[in-house]
Motif scaffolding. Structure first.
Motif, PDB file in Angstrom:
ATOM      1  N   ARG A  88     -16.432  14.375  11.414  1.00 59.33           N
ATOM      2  CA  ARG A  88     -15.245  14.828  10.688  1.00 59.33           C
ATOM      3  C   ARG A  88     -14.784  13.804   9.662  1.00 59.33           C
ATOM      4  NH1 ARG A  88     -12.251  19.199  12.539  1.00 59.33           N
ATOM      5  NH2 ARG A  88     -13.287  20.292  14.228  1.00 59.33           N
ATOM      6  N   ASP A  98      -4.924  15.252   9.542  1.00 57.32           N
ATOM      7  CA  ASP A  98      -6.262  15.216  10.127  1.00 57.32           C
ATOM      8  C   ASP A  98      -6.603  16.603  10.640  1.00 57.32           C
ATOM      9  OD1 ASP A  98      -6.710  12.604   9.625  1.00 57.32           O
ATOM     10  OD2 ASP A  98      -6.324  11.886  11.653  1.00 57.32           O
ATOM     11  N   ILE A  99      -7.722  17.136  10.165  1.00 57.54           N
ATOM     12  CA  ILE A  99      -8.122  18.473  10.602  1.00 57.54           C
ATOM     13  C   ILE A  99      -9.022  18.301  11.823  1.00 57.54           C
ATOM     14  CG2 ILE A  99      -9.190  20.646   9.925  1.00 57.54           C
ATOM     15  CD1 ILE A  99      -6.765  19.912   8.245  1.00 57.54           C
ATOM     16  N   THR A 100      -8.441  18.542  12.987  1.00 58.99           N
ATOM     17  CA  THR A 100      -9.214  18.315  14.212  1.00 58.99           C
ATOM     18  C   THR A 100      -9.564  19.619  14.912  1.00 58.99           C
ATOM     19  OG1 THR A 100      -7.141  17.976  15.363  1.00 58.99           O
ATOM     20  CG2 THR A 100      -8.321  16.015  14.667  1.00 58.99           C
ATOM     21  N   ALA A 101      -9.189  20.747  14.317  1.00 54.96           N
ATOM     22  CA  ALA A 101      -9.537  22.025  14.938  1.00 54.96           C
ATOM     23  C   ALA A 101     -10.613  22.718  14.125  1.00 54.96           C
ATOM     24  CB  ALA A 101      -8.312  22.917  15.035  1.00 54.96           C
ATOM     25  N   TYR A 140     -14.601  34.743  10.443  1.00 50.67           N
ATOM     26  CA  TYR A 140     -13.565  35.767  10.415  1.00 50.67           C
ATOM     27  C   TYR A 140     -14.133  36.982  11.128  1.00 50.67           C
ATOM     28  CZ  TYR A 140     -11.706  32.737   6.780  1.00 50.67           C
ATOM     29  OH  TYR A 140     -11.228  31.663   6.088  1.00 50.67           O
ATOM     30  N   LEU A 148     -12.497  15.371   6.743  1.00 51.75           N
ATOM     31  CA  LEU A 148     -11.490  16.163   7.454  1.00 51.75           C
ATOM     32  C   LEU A 148     -10.491  15.261   8.156  1.00 51.75           C
ATOM     33  CD1 LEU A 148     -13.805  18.896   8.995  1.00 51.75           C
ATOM     34  CD2 LEU A 148     -12.181  19.190   7.137  1.00 51.75           C
ATOM     35  N   ILE A 149     -10.945  14.055   8.502  1.00 50.76           N
ATOM     36  CA  ILE A 149     -10.098  13.105   9.197  1.00 50.76           C
ATOM     37  C   ILE A 149     -10.104  11.807   8.399  1.00 50.76           C
ATOM     38  CG2 ILE A 149      -9.936  11.661  11.259  1.00 50.76           C
ATOM     39  CD1 ILE A 149     -10.915  13.883  12.918  1.00 50.76           C
ATOM     40  N   GLU A 150      -8.933  11.229   8.271  1.00 47.63           N
ATOM     41  CA  GLU A 150      -8.815   9.964   7.559  1.00 47.63           C
ATOM     42  C   GLU A 150      -9.133   8.829   8.534  1.00 47.63           C
ATOM     43  OE1 GLU A 150      -7.586   8.083   3.904  1.00 47.63           O
ATOM     44  OE2 GLU A 150      -7.305  10.213   4.333  1.00 47.63           O
ATOM     45  N   ALA A 192     -15.130  29.591  -1.768  1.00 44.08           N
ATOM     46  CA  ALA A 192     -14.329  28.376  -1.606  1.00 44.08           C
ATOM     47  C   ALA A 192     -15.018  27.166  -2.224  1.00 44.08           C
ATOM     48  CB  ALA A 192     -14.055  28.117  -0.127  1.00 44.08           C
ATOM     49  N   ASP A 193     -16.266  27.311  -2.620  1.00 42.88           N
ATOM     50  CA  ASP A 193     -16.999  26.197  -3.217  1.00 42.88           C
ATOM     51  C   ASP A 193     -16.863  26.256  -4.738  1.00 42.88           C
ATOM     52  OD1 ASP A 193     -18.786  24.399  -4.208  1.00 42.88           O
ATOM     53  OD2 ASP A 193     -20.472  25.048  -2.971  1.00 42.88           O
ATOM     54  N   LEU A 222     -19.034  17.043  -1.324  1.00 45.57           N
ATOM     55  CA  LEU A 222     -19.183  18.146  -0.379  1.00 45.57           C
ATOM     56  C   LEU A 222     -19.974  19.355  -0.900  1.00 45.57           C
ATOM     57  CD1 LEU A 222     -15.767  17.931   1.488  1.00 45.57           C
ATOM     58  CD2 LEU A 222     -18.019  17.187   2.234  1.00 45.57           C
ATOM     59  N   ALA A 281      -8.639  29.488  14.140  1.00 44.55           N
ATOM     60  CA  ALA A 281      -9.940  30.163  14.137  1.00 44.55           C
ATOM     61  C   ALA A 281     -11.063  29.191  13.816  1.00 44.55           C
ATOM     62  CB  ALA A 281      -9.924  31.310  13.124  1.00 44.55           C
ATOM     63  N   GLY A 282     -10.706  28.002  13.342  1.00 42.36           N
ATOM     64  CA  GLY A 282     -11.722  27.010  13.002  1.00 42.36           C
ATOM     65  C   GLY A 282     -12.270  27.176  11.595  1.00 42.36           C
ATOM     66  N   THR A 283     -11.870  28.257  10.924  1.00 46.28           N
ATOM     67  CA  THR A 283     -12.405  28.513   9.593  1.00 46.28           C
ATOM     68  C   THR A 283     -11.865  27.534   8.562  1.00 46.28           C
ATOM     69  OG1 THR A 283     -10.686  30.192   9.460  1.00 46.28           O
ATOM     70  CG2 THR A 283     -12.900  30.952   9.909  1.00 46.28           C
ATOM     71  N   GLU A 289      -6.018  29.970  10.149  1.00 42.52           N
ATOM     72  CA  GLU A 289      -7.348  29.471   9.779  1.00 42.52           C
ATOM     73  C   GLU A 289      -7.707  28.285  10.663  1.00 42.52           C
ATOM     74  OE1 GLU A 289      -9.349  30.560   7.301  1.00 42.52           O
ATOM     75  OE2 GLU A 289      -8.103  31.529   5.784  1.00 42.52           O
ATOM     76  N   ARG A 303     -11.765  24.310   8.668  1.00 38.04           N
ATOM     77  CA  ARG A 303     -12.639  23.172   8.391  1.00 38.04           C
ATOM     78  C   ARG A 303     -13.789  23.554   7.479  1.00 38.04           C
ATOM     79  NH1 ARG A 303     -13.783  24.186  14.034  1.00 38.04           N
ATOM     80  NH2 ARG A 303     -15.903  24.956  14.305  1.00 38.04           N
ATOM     81  N   TYR A 304     -14.253  24.786   7.606  1.00 37.66           N
ATOM     82  CA  TYR A 304     -15.358  25.208   6.738  1.00 37.66           C
ATOM     83  C   TYR A 304     -14.874  25.448   5.311  1.00 37.66           C
ATOM     84  CZ  TYR A 304     -18.438  25.339  10.690  1.00 37.66           C
ATOM     85  OH  TYR A 304     -19.191  24.970  11.775  1.00 37.66           O
ATOM     86  N   LEU A 305     -13.648  25.955   5.168  1.00 37.20           N
ATOM     87  CA  LEU A 305     -13.109  26.106   3.813  1.00 37.20           C
ATOM     88  C   LEU A 305     -12.961  24.732   3.167  1.00 37.20           C
ATOM     89  CD1 LEU A 305     -10.331  28.814   4.295  1.00 37.20           C
ATOM     90  CD2 LEU A 305     -12.586  29.096   3.267  1.00 37.20           C
ATOM     91  N   LEU A 306     -12.525  23.752   3.962  1.00 38.64           N
ATOM     92  CA  LEU A 306     -12.281  22.426   3.395  1.00 38.64           C
ATOM     93  C   LEU A 306     -13.570  21.667   3.102  1.00 38.64           C
ATOM     94  CD1 LEU A 306      -9.114  21.227   5.313  1.00 38.64           C
ATOM     95  CD2 LEU A 306      -9.305  22.121   3.006  1.00 38.64           C
ATOM     96  N   VAL A 307     -14.629  21.916   3.863  1.00 40.94           N
ATOM     97  CA  VAL A 307     -15.871  21.221   3.531  1.00 40.94           C
ATOM     98  C   VAL A 307     -16.679  22.008   2.495  1.00 40.94           C
ATOM     99  CG1 VAL A 307     -16.009  20.065   5.761  1.00 40.94           C
ATOM    100  CG2 VAL A 307     -17.287  22.172   5.400  1.00 40.94           C
ATOM    101  N   ALA A 308     -16.180  23.177   2.105  1.00 45.02           N
ATOM    102  CA  ALA A 308     -16.938  23.988   1.124  1.00 45.02           C
ATOM    103  C   ALA A 308     -17.120  23.330  -0.259  1.00 45.02           C
ATOM    104  CB  ALA A 308     -16.311  25.375   0.970  1.00 45.02           C
ATOM    105  N   TYR A 319     -16.877  31.970   2.201  1.00 40.79           N
ATOM    106  CA  TYR A 319     -17.129  30.531   2.189  1.00 40.79           C
ATOM    107  C   TYR A 319     -17.699  30.100   0.836  1.00 40.79           C
ATOM    108  CZ  TYR A 319     -16.096  30.103   7.145  1.00 40.79           C
ATOM    109  OH  TYR A 319     -15.456  30.090   8.354  1.00 40.79           O
ATOM    110  N   ALA A 347     -17.442  28.957  12.857  1.00 37.65           N
ATOM    111  CA  ALA A 347     -16.119  29.585  12.880  1.00 37.65           C
ATOM    112  C   ALA A 347     -16.153  30.715  11.869  1.00 37.65           C
ATOM    113  CB  ALA A 347     -15.039  28.576  12.529  1.00 37.65           C
TER     114      ALA A 347
END
Lengths: 327, 312
Positions: free
Chosen positions: A66, B309-312, A107, A71-73, A122-123, A94, B135-137, B132, B139-144, A119, A105
């Motif tokens: 992460r 911190d996105i931990t989910a 929908y 995702l995590i600092e 979102a890119d 990314l 549902a865990g989605t 989101e 993290r995938y949106l953020l790493v997109a 997805y 994960a």
């Protein structure tokens, strides 16, 4: 334990830091509760490798991933992915990284195809004009072409896992980060995913694969790192890691007691008798002579051989504990 | 922008590290200027394809039907509704419904604005990030990578779009039911002047916009709550709980010093659009207050979400 650097040996002309797809220095994460999840991690993932990231549950693997994905600092230390600092350069890094983090994960109310479309939208670097073709290609690649129109909530765990992989493959990537990619798959699916990983790696994509399945790491990975309790215990080429733990001599014989005596005489240490199996740390001398000595002592030998050390042996030797013990 | 400029260079720099035979995957195409719209489109599609969203809109569409039928039954013997008073808080639109179907629009908005509409907004806004996340989605949106600020803005824009859609659903349903059950034609404003049906429709549209804008504040509040928790249900419940609390506090006379700062305090000022001339004071206060809520809670949501911190 010292880091085993293969890249330096193989390509002495290259600076190792430049060659690394992932490089962390003193990467540390302390959660608000004070729990130290990752402690001073110095991880180097060479370009083009299939890198296995091993460790018991709770050893800090996912927290590390992460942090690498922004995702995590981190509490302290630095992480560079594709040569750029994370999380600062997320926008540049990314899009060239495909990730499957802690399982897929989705929908549930959208079809598999629509999940991927979302997805991909979102890119920022994804071209909307080629979106449909790329989504279809990704579905095809993970064997979901026929199920793409089904609602994701109707998917089995294995299908969800495949769809998560497809999301990581929407664009050509420089690095794939796959957290437990074969989770929930049947043996056939596992084999397919492994061959997919090999295929991607042969295209030059660096694959960072976290797994708790040691044989999986052994089968597909060129390099590996082992974590326990937030610390990096070792990293290097898989062959070197396994070589670190020595194999054992195994003699199968009905005359186990006599065999054990002879083996000790021949200089074998740690001799263990278990029924008709005698195992020992092999002595330094030629094993053919050891066998000859057994026969000379009229020990009836059914089997004689060296059992290769597995990564699991290496792991146990390194951590001094079983693999599934939580850290 | 600086980020886009930086992009080209590091790609080239790290290229040396890539195995030479690779046709350099992801030599990232520069994102088109309209990329954010693509994300917004995806967000809108995702939101409006949820059963929950459709159910909320369905409930909102049903309110004018119920009110219309109730008024129709009540007035079928020719007597006026509620004695023409409507003394309490709601504007006295309901007594006019049987004379002119267009008044059903105002009645329905007055009936749904205190609770149904903001509750629907609270559900959608509260779920925006937290849903989101659970549902865990997320993290995938953020790493997109969708980008945190951009994702938050997209989410807020979608919630605002939902405010508008929800209001319009009430208006359209009320217009249809009103035209079906009651006579339509010229109408009389609160001030007693007569305006044409066309102008009345214009006012109805203006009121719909005002009502939608009235919900901007709770939308921002809901979004902020949504960034605080990893549970969509908790965020929705908190937002709706806050709504109810504020609505109750707004009724307590001892708190009248605070009440002008409650996001719901000027909600029913939309009725002033039906005055001749339009009485703007409270309308402007309402819009200003909503803008203030949007700014304060929007900033808070941004500060929280971009450092979380996105931990989910």
């Amino acid at each position: 334990m010292a880091e085993v650097s293969v890249t330096e040996q193989e390509r002495p002309d290259r600076d190792r830091a430049d060659d690394a797809v992932i490089a962390t220095r003193g990467l540390t994460k302390r959660y608000r509760g004070g729990q130290l999840a990752v402690d001073g991690l110095d991880l180097t993932v060479p370009a083009g490798s299939v890198f296995g990231f091993l460790g018991p549950n709770g050893s800090g693997k996912t927290t590390t991933i992460r942090m690498l994905m922004g995702l995590i600092e981190p509490t302290s230390g630095s992480a560079r992915v594709l040569g750029l600092p994370m999380p600062r350069a997320s926008r540049a890094v990314l899009p060239r990284v495909g990730a499957l983090i802690e399982g897929p994960a989705l929908y549930g109310f959208l079809s598999g195809r629509d999940n991927l479309l979302r997805y991909d939208a979102a890119d920022p670097t994804a071209d909307p004009r080629t979106r449909r073709e790329r989504v279809a290609a990704a579905l095809d690649r993970v064997g979901l072409a026929a199920a793409g129109g089904k609602k994701a909530k109707a998917y089995s765990l294995g299908m969800k896992q495949r769809l998560g992989l497809a999301a990581a493959l929407l664009q050509p990537r420089r690095l794939l980060v796959l957290d437990e990619p074969t989770n929930g798959l049947d043996p056939q699916g596992m084999r397919e995913i492994r061959s997919l990983v090999r295929e991607l790696a042969s295209d030059g994509t660096t694959v960072f694969l976290s797994s708790h399945l040691l044989d999986e790491i052994e089968q597909v990975c060129t390099h590996a790192a082992v974590m326990a309790q937030g610390r990096l215990i070792t990293q290097g080429a898989v062959a070197d890691l396994a070589a670190g733990a020595r194999g054992r001599l195994v003699v199968t014989t009905p005359d186990a007691g006599e065999a054990a005596r002879v083996l000790k005489e021949q200089g074998a240490a740690d001799v263990v008798v278990d029924g008709d199996r005698v195992t020992a740390e092999p002595p330094e001398r030629d094993l053919a002579e050891v066998n000859a000595a057994l026969v000379a002592a009229r020990v009836r030998v059914r089997g004689f051989g060296l059992e290769r050390a597995s990564l699991e042996d290496a792991f146990v030797a390194l951590t001094g504990e079983g693999f599934d013990v939580a850290g | 922008m600086s980020r886009a400029d930086v992009r080209g260079e590091p790609v080239g720099e790290s290229e040396g590290a890539a195995p030479s035979a690779v046709p350099e995957p992801g030599t990232a195409r520069a994102p088109g200027p309209l990329w954010s719209l693509g994300l917004l489109r995806s967000e809108l599609l995702t939101t409006f394809r949820r059963w929950r969203t459709l159910a909320l809109l369905g409930v909102l569409a049903a309110v004018p039907v119920l009110v219309g039928i109730a008024v129709k039954i009540e007035t079928s013997d020719g007597s006026p509704v509620g004695g023409g008073g409507g003394g309490g808080q709601g504007p006295a639109f309901i007594s006019q419904v049987s004379n002119n179907g267009l008044f059903l629009v105002f009645t329905a908005l007055a009936a749904t604005l205190p609770f149904f509409l903001p509750m629907a907004i609270g559900v959608v806004a509260g779920d925006a990030i937290a849903g989101e996340s659970s549902a865990g989605t997320l993290r995938y949106l953020l790493v997109a990578p969708a980008g945190r600020s951009r994702l938050l803005l997209t989410k807020y824009a979608t919630v605002i779009a939902f405010c508008l859609a929800a209001t319009l659903v009430v208006v359209v349903s009320a217009l249809a039911v009103g035209a079906l059950l009651f006579p339509v034609g010229d109408l009389i404003t609160i001030s007693g002047t007569r305006i044409t049906y066309a102008e009345g429709l214009g006012r109805a549209l203006l009121i719909a916009l005002v009502v939608a804008a009235s919900l901007v504040g709770i939308a921002a509040l809901g979004l902020f709550v949504s960034t605080l928790t990893g549970s969509g249900i908790a965020a929705m419940a908190t937002t709706v709980g806050l709504l109810i609390t504020v609505q109750i506090l707004d009724q307590i006379p001892q708190l009248d010093a605070l009440q002008p700062y409650f996001f719901s305090h000027y909600w029913l000022s939309f009725a002033d659009v039906m005055r001749e001339p339009v009485y703007w004071d409270d309308l402007v206060k309402n819009l200003g207050l909503q803008a203030l809520y949007a700014a304060v809670f929007g900033s808070a949501a941004w500060a929280r979400f971009t450092t979380k911190d996105i931990t989910a």
